[in-house]
Design a protein around this motif. Structure first.
Motif, PDB file in Angstrom:
ATOM      1  N   LYS A  14       0.832  -1.204   0.000  1.00  0.00           N
ATOM      2  CA  LYS A  14       0.000   0.000   0.000  1.00  0.00           C
ATOM      3  C   LYS A  14       0.873   1.262   0.000  1.00  0.00           C
ATOM      4  N   LYS A  15       1.946   1.204  -0.774  1.00  0.00           N
ATOM      5  CA  LYS A  15       2.842   2.365  -0.846  1.00  0.00           C
ATOM      6  C   LYS A  15       2.123   3.541  -1.509  1.00  0.00           C
ATOM      7  N   LEU A  16       2.160   4.696  -0.844  1.00  0.00           N
ATOM      8  CA  LEU A  16       1.488   5.878  -1.389  1.00  0.00           C
ATOM      9  C   LEU A  16       2.458   6.788  -2.122  1.00  0.00           C
ATOM     10  N   TYR A  17       3.699   6.859  -1.585  1.00  0.00           N
ATOM     11  CA  TYR A  17       4.638   7.842  -2.120  1.00  0.00           C
ATOM     12  C   TYR A  17       6.035   7.487  -1.657  1.00  0.00           C
ATOM     13  N   GLU A  18       7.009   7.616  -2.538  1.00  0.00           N
ATOM     14  CA  GLU A  18       8.400   7.425  -2.119  1.00  0.00           C
ATOM     15  C   GLU A  18       9.145   8.745  -2.274  1.00  0.00           C
ATOM     16  N   GLY A  19       9.605   9.292  -1.150  1.00  0.00           N
ATOM     17  CA  GLY A  19      10.378  10.535  -1.179  1.00  0.00           C
ATOM     18  C   GLY A  19      11.866  10.227  -1.148  1.00  0.00           C
ATOM     19  N   LYS A  20      12.685  11.289  -0.974  1.00  0.00           N
ATOM     20  CA  LYS A  20      14.134  11.093  -1.004  1.00  0.00           C
ATOM     21  C   LYS A  20      14.626  10.367   0.240  1.00  0.00           C
ATOM     22  N   ALA A  21      13.985  10.597   1.382  1.00  0.00           N
ATOM     23  CA  ALA A  21      14.482  10.032   2.643  1.00  0.00           C
ATOM     24  C   ALA A  21      13.489   9.096   3.320  1.00  0.00           C
ATOM     25  N   LYS A  22      12.239   9.068   2.831  1.00  0.00           N
ATOM     26  CA  LYS A  22      11.227   8.240   3.489  1.00  0.00           C
ATOM     27  C   LYS A  22      10.226   7.701   2.458  1.00  0.00           C
ATOM     28  N   ILE A  23       9.620   6.566   2.819  1.00  0.00           N
ATOM     29  CA  ILE A  23       8.535   6.015   1.999  1.00  0.00           C
ATOM     30  C   ILE A  23       7.271   6.074   2.846  1.00  0.00           C
ATOM     31  N   LEU A  24       6.178   6.419   2.212  1.00  0.00           N
ATOM     32  CA  LEU A  24       4.902   6.583   2.915  1.00  0.00           C
ATOM     33  C   LEU A  24       3.948   5.459   2.505  1.00  0.00           C
ATOM     34  N   TYR A  25       3.369   4.791   3.499  1.00  0.00           N
ATOM     35  CA  TYR A  25       2.430   3.691   3.248  1.00  0.00           C
ATOM     36  C   TYR A  25       1.084   3.998   3.886  1.00  0.00           C
ATOM     37  N   LYS A  38      14.587   5.869   5.224  1.00  0.00           N
ATOM     38  CA  LYS A  38      15.556   5.203   4.344  1.00  0.00           C
ATOM     39  C   LYS A  38      16.994   5.636   4.674  1.00  0.00           C
ATOM     40  N   ASP A  39      17.949   4.814   4.235  1.00  0.00           N
ATOM     41  CA  ASP A  39      19.367   5.172   4.369  1.00  0.00           C
ATOM     42  C   ASP A  39      19.821   6.075   3.219  1.00  0.00           C
ATOM     43  N   ASP A  40      18.981   6.244   2.197  1.00  0.00           N
ATOM     44  CA  ASP A  40      19.367   7.070   1.032  1.00  0.00           C
ATOM     45  C   ASP A  40      19.538   8.524   1.445  1.00  0.00           C
ATOM     46  N   ALA A  41      20.533   9.157   0.841  1.00  0.00           N
ATOM     47  CA  ALA A  41      20.763  10.585   1.098  1.00  0.00           C
ATOM     48  C   ALA A  41      20.857  11.315  -0.238  1.00  0.00           C
ATOM     49  N   THR A  42      20.262  12.504  -0.283  1.00  0.00           N
ATOM     50  CA  THR A  42      20.402  13.346  -1.471  1.00  0.00           C
ATOM     51  C   THR A  42      20.739  14.759  -1.013  1.00  0.00           C
ATOM     52  N   ALA A  43      21.355  15.502  -1.899  1.00  0.00           N
ATOM     53  CA  ALA A  43      21.637  16.915  -1.619  1.00  0.00           C
ATOM     54  C   ALA A  43      21.603  17.681  -2.928  1.00  0.00           C
ATOM     55  N   PHE A  44      21.558  18.999  -2.813  1.00  0.00           N
ATOM     56  CA  PHE A  44      21.540  19.893  -3.983  1.00  0.00           C
ATOM     57  C   PHE A  44      20.419  19.483  -4.944  1.00  0.00           C
ATOM     58  N   ASN A  45      19.182  19.440  -4.389  1.00  0.00           N
ATOM     59  CA  ASN A  45      17.996  19.087  -5.171  1.00  0.00           C
ATOM     60  C   ASN A  45      18.206  17.765  -5.920  1.00  0.00           C
ATOM     61  N   ALA A  46      18.746  16.775  -5.200  1.00  0.00           N
ATOM     62  CA  ALA A  46      18.940  15.396  -5.677  1.00  0.00           C
ATOM     63  C   ALA A  46      20.009  15.264  -6.759  1.00  0.00           C
ATOM     64  N   GLN A  47      20.844  16.306  -6.955  1.00  0.00           N
ATOM     65  CA  GLN A  47      21.950  16.154  -7.925  1.00  0.00           C
ATOM     66  C   GLN A  47      23.059  15.276  -7.346  1.00  0.00           C
ATOM     67  N   LYS A  48      23.179  15.281  -5.992  1.00  0.00           N
ATOM     68  CA  LYS A  48      24.154  14.404  -5.324  1.00  0.00           C
ATOM     69  C   LYS A  48      23.376  13.322  -4.601  1.00  0.00           C
ATOM     70  N   LYS A  49      23.750  12.067  -4.849  1.00  0.00           N
ATOM     71  CA  LYS A  49      23.014  10.957  -4.227  1.00  0.00           C
ATOM     72  C   LYS A  49      23.996  10.019  -3.540  1.00  0.00           C
ATOM     73  N   GLY A  50      23.551   9.366  -2.467  1.00  0.00           N
ATOM     74  CA  GLY A  50      24.400   8.400  -1.785  1.00  0.00           C
ATOM     75  C   GLY A  50      23.605   7.645  -0.749  1.00  0.00           C
ATOM     76  N   THR A  51      24.313   6.855   0.033  1.00  0.00           N
ATOM     77  CA  THR A  51      23.677   6.094   1.107  1.00  0.00           C
ATOM     78  C   THR A  51      24.470   6.339   2.381  1.00  0.00           C
ATOM     79  N   ILE A  52      23.763   6.531   3.473  1.00  0.00           N
ATOM     80  CA  ILE A  52      24.421   6.678   4.776  1.00  0.00           C
ATOM     81  C   ILE A  52      23.946   5.485   5.609  1.00  0.00           C
ATOM     82  N   ALA A  53      24.876   4.522   5.848  1.00  0.00           N
ATOM     83  CA  ALA A  53      24.502   3.280   6.518  1.00  0.00           C
ATOM     84  C   ALA A  53      23.880   3.573   7.879  1.00  0.00           C
TER      85      ALA A  53
END
Ligand code: UDP
Length: 250
Positions: A14-25, A38-53
């Motif tokens: 029942k996923k409603l939306y997936e954002g940059k740092a969280k998923i909404l159900y 989520k462990d995903d990280a973005t910066a500069f309007n998602a131009q930089k992407k990575g994961t922070i364990a």
């Protein structure tokens, strides 16, 4: 569907939306939603992407403590509970499409856009509004633009500013006890079905600038997403340090 799946796993369908740092159900209760950090990280309007364990779990725990602190001080928030360490149940809100930025110390876009020197104390704190819209890069808004775009009413803007100033006082005092300076942060608000304005989203090192008061070196004292934005290293360690300090005080 296997009976062995946990309640939170059942929500995956029942996923409603997936954002940059969280998923909404959605959940079985129409008034309650579930956010998965989520462990995903973005910066500069998602131009930089990575994961922070481990970020999801750390930010969920920090947000939980801060929402509980604010609730106990009389600030309405969307927080309900955490069914697992990376999940938070929240009240369903209609999100006001504003990013409210509160600034106690100059940093980030304030320095870039105005030339104010990094670290200058801002007294009284600035409360400013950005348009929550990635297509336009979350631009800074004037009040006139807020009303022209019908993003919020004048009464809502007044209430959101008052609530943001109160939240700033409470968070600043709390972080002071953690020996952390709350430099700036971003808040989001929503409206419940009965029209009440409530604090939403999260409060974490992803959304706040936090400087360790026990450390002198300007780079070493950064405990927030600037470590990721500026490739300062040991992002997980910094987030973990914030959690440890928050837990020790909460
Ligand atoms: N912020 C955020 N999400 C955004 C923009 C800003 O959480 O989309 C937070 C940011 O982490 C900082 C504060 O809001 O704590 C002020 O950010 P600023 O406007 O200086 O933006 P930036 O430096 O990211 O350009």
């Amino acid at each position: 569907m296997s009976e062995s799946r946990s309640p939170s796993e059942k929500n995956l369908e029942k996923k409603l939306y997936e954002g940059k740092a969280k998923i909404l159900y959605a959940t079985d209760n129409p008034e309650i939603l579930l956010t998965r950090y989520k462990d995903d990280a973005t910066a500069f309007n998602a131009q930089k992407k990575g994961t922070i364990a481990g970020k999801g779990q750390i930010n969920c725990a920090i947000s939980r403590h801060l929402f509980e602190m604010l609730e106990s001080a009389g600030v309405p928030t969307h927080f309900v509970d955490c069914p697992t360490p990376i999940e938070m149940r929240v009240k369903r809100l209609t999100i006001v499409p504003l990013e409210v930025i509160v600034r106690n110390v100059a940093a980030g876009s304030l320095c870039k856009q105005t030339g104010i020197e990094l670290g200058t104390v801002i007294e009284p704190a600035i409360v400013e509004f950005c348009y929550k819209n990635d297509d336009f890069g979350d631009p800074l808004l004037s009040e006139g633009r807020i009303y022209a775009l019908e993003l919020a009413t004048p009464d809502q803007v007044e209430e959101i500013e008052l609530m943001s100033r109160r939240i700033n006082e409470l968070l600043t005092d709390f972080f002071k006890q953690c020996r952390i300076t709350l430099v700036d942060f971003k808040l989001e608000f929503g409206v419940t079905s009965d029209g009440t304005i409530v604090l939403g989203d999260e409060i974490s090192p992803d959304t706040c600038r936090l400087w360790d008061d026990t450390v002198e070196d300007p780079k070493a004292r950064v405990l927030d997403k600037d470590r990721f934005r500026q490739d300062l290293g040991n992002v997980e360690g910094a987030y973990q340090r914030v959690l440890e300090k928050v837990v020790a005080i909460a």
